[in-house]
Scaffold this motif. Structure first.
Motif, PDB file in Angstrom:
ATOM      1  N   GLU A  70     -51.225   8.242  18.622  1.00  0.00           N
ATOM      2  CA  GLU A  70     -50.860   7.162  18.729  1.00  0.00           C
ATOM      3  C   GLU A  70     -49.882   6.883  17.167  1.00  0.00           C
ATOM      4  O   GLU A  70     -48.720   6.239  17.318  1.00  0.00           O
ATOM      5  CB  GLU A  70     -51.800   5.983  18.415  1.00  0.00           C
ATOM      6  N   LEU A  71     -50.341   7.571  16.237  1.00  0.00           N
ATOM      7  CA  LEU A  71     -49.524   7.605  15.076  1.00  0.00           C
ATOM      8  C   LEU A  71     -48.227   8.266  15.175  1.00  0.00           C
ATOM      9  O   LEU A  71     -47.048   7.606  14.795  1.00  0.00           O
ATOM     10  CB  LEU A  71     -50.232   8.161  14.069  1.00  0.00           C
ATOM     11  N   ARG A  72     -48.344   9.408  15.951  1.00  0.00           N
ATOM     12  CA  ARG A  72     -46.942  10.281  16.214  1.00  0.00           C
ATOM     13  C   ARG A  72     -46.175   9.425  17.032  1.00  0.00           C
ATOM     14  O   ARG A  72     -44.951   9.450  16.914  1.00  0.00           O
ATOM     15  CB  ARG A  72     -47.476  11.466  16.926  1.00  0.00           C
ATOM     16  N   GLN A  73     -46.775   8.842  18.111  1.00  0.00           N
ATOM     17  CA  GLN A  73     -45.799   7.958  18.893  1.00  0.00           C
ATOM     18  C   GLN A  73     -45.121   6.754  18.263  1.00  0.00           C
ATOM     19  O   GLN A  73     -43.857   6.543  18.529  1.00  0.00           O
ATOM     20  CB  GLN A  73     -46.608   7.311  20.152  1.00  0.00           C
ATOM     21  N   ILE A  74     -45.763   6.204  17.152  1.00  0.00           N
ATOM     22  CA  ILE A  74     -45.340   4.929  16.452  1.00  0.00           C
ATOM     23  C   ILE A  74     -44.394   5.319  15.695  1.00  0.00           C
ATOM     24  O   ILE A  74     -42.886   4.843  15.799  1.00  0.00           O
ATOM     25  CB  ILE A  74     -46.331   4.386  15.647  1.00  0.00           C
ATOM     26  N   PHE A  75     -44.313   6.449  15.047  1.00  0.00           N
ATOM     27  CA  PHE A  75     -43.205   6.948  14.037  1.00  0.00           C
ATOM     28  C   PHE A  75     -42.224   7.691  14.696  1.00  0.00           C
ATOM     29  O   PHE A  75     -41.088   7.907  14.225  1.00  0.00           O
ATOM     30  CB  PHE A  75     -43.913   7.983  12.975  1.00  0.00           C
ATOM     31  N   ARG A  76     -42.449   8.144  15.944  1.00  0.00           N
ATOM     32  CA  ARG A  76     -41.336   8.980  16.516  1.00  0.00           C
ATOM     33  C   ARG A  76     -40.267   7.738  17.113  1.00  0.00           C
ATOM     34  O   ARG A  76     -39.063   7.903  17.226  1.00  0.00           O
ATOM     35  CB  ARG A  76     -42.083   9.657  17.919  1.00  0.00           C
ATOM     36  N   THR A 105     -51.312  -2.482  11.059  1.00  0.00           N
ATOM     37  CA  THR A 105     -49.638  -3.170  10.704  1.00  0.00           C
ATOM     38  C   THR A 105     -48.749  -2.765  11.969  1.00  0.00           C
ATOM     39  O   THR A 105     -48.032  -3.735  12.332  1.00  0.00           O
ATOM     40  CB  THR A 105     -49.205  -2.769   9.508  1.00  0.00           C
ATOM     41  N   GLU A 106     -48.610  -1.422  12.377  1.00  0.00           N
ATOM     42  CA  GLU A 106     -47.803  -0.862  13.271  1.00  0.00           C
ATOM     43  C   GLU A 106     -48.091  -1.057  14.599  1.00  0.00           C
ATOM     44  O   GLU A 106     -47.158  -1.308  15.454  1.00  0.00           O
ATOM     45  CB  GLU A 106     -47.444   0.706  12.936  1.00  0.00           C
ATOM     46  N   GLU A 107     -49.412  -0.996  15.182  1.00  0.00           N
ATOM     47  CA  GLU A 107     -49.801  -1.318  16.394  1.00  0.00           C
ATOM     48  C   GLU A 107     -50.093  -2.665  16.570  1.00  0.00           C
ATOM     49  O   GLU A 107     -49.584  -3.008  17.774  1.00  0.00           O
ATOM     50  CB  GLU A 107     -50.926  -0.303  16.762  1.00  0.00           C
ATOM     51  N   HIS A 108     -50.924  -3.429  15.906  1.00  0.00           N
ATOM     52  CA  HIS A 108     -51.145  -4.595  16.054  1.00  0.00           C
ATOM     53  C   HIS A 108     -50.265  -5.823  15.497  1.00  0.00           C
ATOM     54  O   HIS A 108     -50.618  -7.189  15.821  1.00  0.00           O
ATOM     55  CB  HIS A 108     -52.595  -4.983  15.726  1.00  0.00           C
ATOM     56  N   GLY A 109     -49.363  -5.430  14.717  1.00  0.00           N
ATOM     57  CA  GLY A 109     -48.723  -6.517  13.788  1.00  0.00           C
ATOM     58  C   GLY A 109     -49.226  -7.230  12.683  1.00  0.00           C
ATOM     59  O   GLY A 109     -48.911  -8.441  12.608  1.00  0.00           O
ATOM     60  N   ILE A 110     -50.534  -6.754  12.330  1.00  0.00           N
ATOM     61  CA  ILE A 110     -51.370  -7.517  11.387  1.00  0.00           C
ATOM     62  C   ILE A 110     -50.900  -7.137   9.917  1.00  0.00           C
ATOM     63  O   ILE A 110     -51.078  -6.017   9.850  1.00  0.00           O
ATOM     64  CB  ILE A 110     -52.725  -7.307  11.317  1.00  0.00           C
ATOM     65  N   ALA A 111     -50.155  -8.146   9.278  1.00  0.00           N
ATOM     66  CA  ALA A 111     -49.612  -7.788   8.027  1.00  0.00           C
ATOM     67  C   ALA A 111     -50.655  -7.471   6.953  1.00  0.00           C
ATOM     68  O   ALA A 111     -51.740  -8.271   7.189  1.00  0.00           O
ATOM     69  CB  ALA A 111     -48.499  -9.003   7.220  1.00  0.00           C
TER      70      ALA A 111
END
Length: 210
Positions: A70-76, A105-111
């Motif tokens: 999931e991390l890999r997909q987010i930053f890809r 932050t990146e997946e759920h948009g929680i600052a």
């Protein structure tokens, strides 16, 4: 809302004393209501973030490979690839706390970072009471005639409406004059509607203000 209450009271022909009592009652009740609403909203966001954080911890413990993907997909999707992408994934996944916060932050948009619900509620109440008391100040001056009290109250409130709208422009990057006039217009419309309601009830229905 304070000006609306004052306007409605004067429109109905009530004395400045009655308008003052109704205005202060509304001021404190509305201020408390807004403070509690702000407090509850922030608490709800914090509880939601805590729940998501707990879930992410569990996912990392149970399926670390899936979470790394999931991390890999987010930053890809952000444009990283190859060695740089793998370095980012390896760095983030090596620190569990950082890994979880990144997913929030990146997946759920929680600052990251959170307001204090107590401080935010208290500031909301203080700001509301401070600004909302402005329309009531002229009613505390017995030397002024009733009509003059209302005129001064409306004038001071109009100034506050414009200033609040102008300050909003600094936050939302809008033209200061336009934002100030818009807030002045909406506030004045609400006060005018309240005054008209009081007047209609007094003249048409026949409210006894004695």
């Amino acid at each position: 809302t304070t000006l609306a209450v004052v306007s409605g009271a004067f429109g109905a022909g009530f004395s400045a004393t009655v308008a003052l009592v109704l205005g202060f009652a509304n001021l404190l009740a509305d201020g408390f209501s807004m403070a509690v609403s702000n407090y509850e909203a922030i608490r709800a966001r914090q509880e939601f973030a805590a729940s998501v954080r707990k879930t992410e911890h569990e996912h990392i413990d149970k399926v670390p490979a899936g979470e790394r993907e999931e991390l890999r997909q987010i930053f890809r999707r952000k444009g990283f690839s190859g060695v740089v992408l793998e370095s980012i994934v390896a760095t983030l996944s090596s620190d569990k706390k950082l890994w979880v916060e990144t997913m929030l932050t990146e997946e759920h948009g929680i600052a990251r970072g959170a307001l204090s619900p107590y401080r935010s509620g208290a500031m909301t109440f203080a700001a509301f009471v401070l600004v909302g008391s402005v329309p009531l100040v002229p009613l505390l001056i017995p030397a002024l005639e009733t009509q003059m009290q209302f005129l001064v109250s409306a004038t001071l409130s109009a100034l506050m409406f414009f200033l609040i709208g102008s300050l909003k422009s600094l936050v939302f990057a809008r033209p200061m004059l336009r934002s100030g006039l818009y807030t002045l217009l909406t506030g004045s419309a609400a006060a005018g509607l309240a005054f008209l309601t009081g007047y209609v009830l007094r003249t048409v229905i026949g409210i006894d203000v004695a």
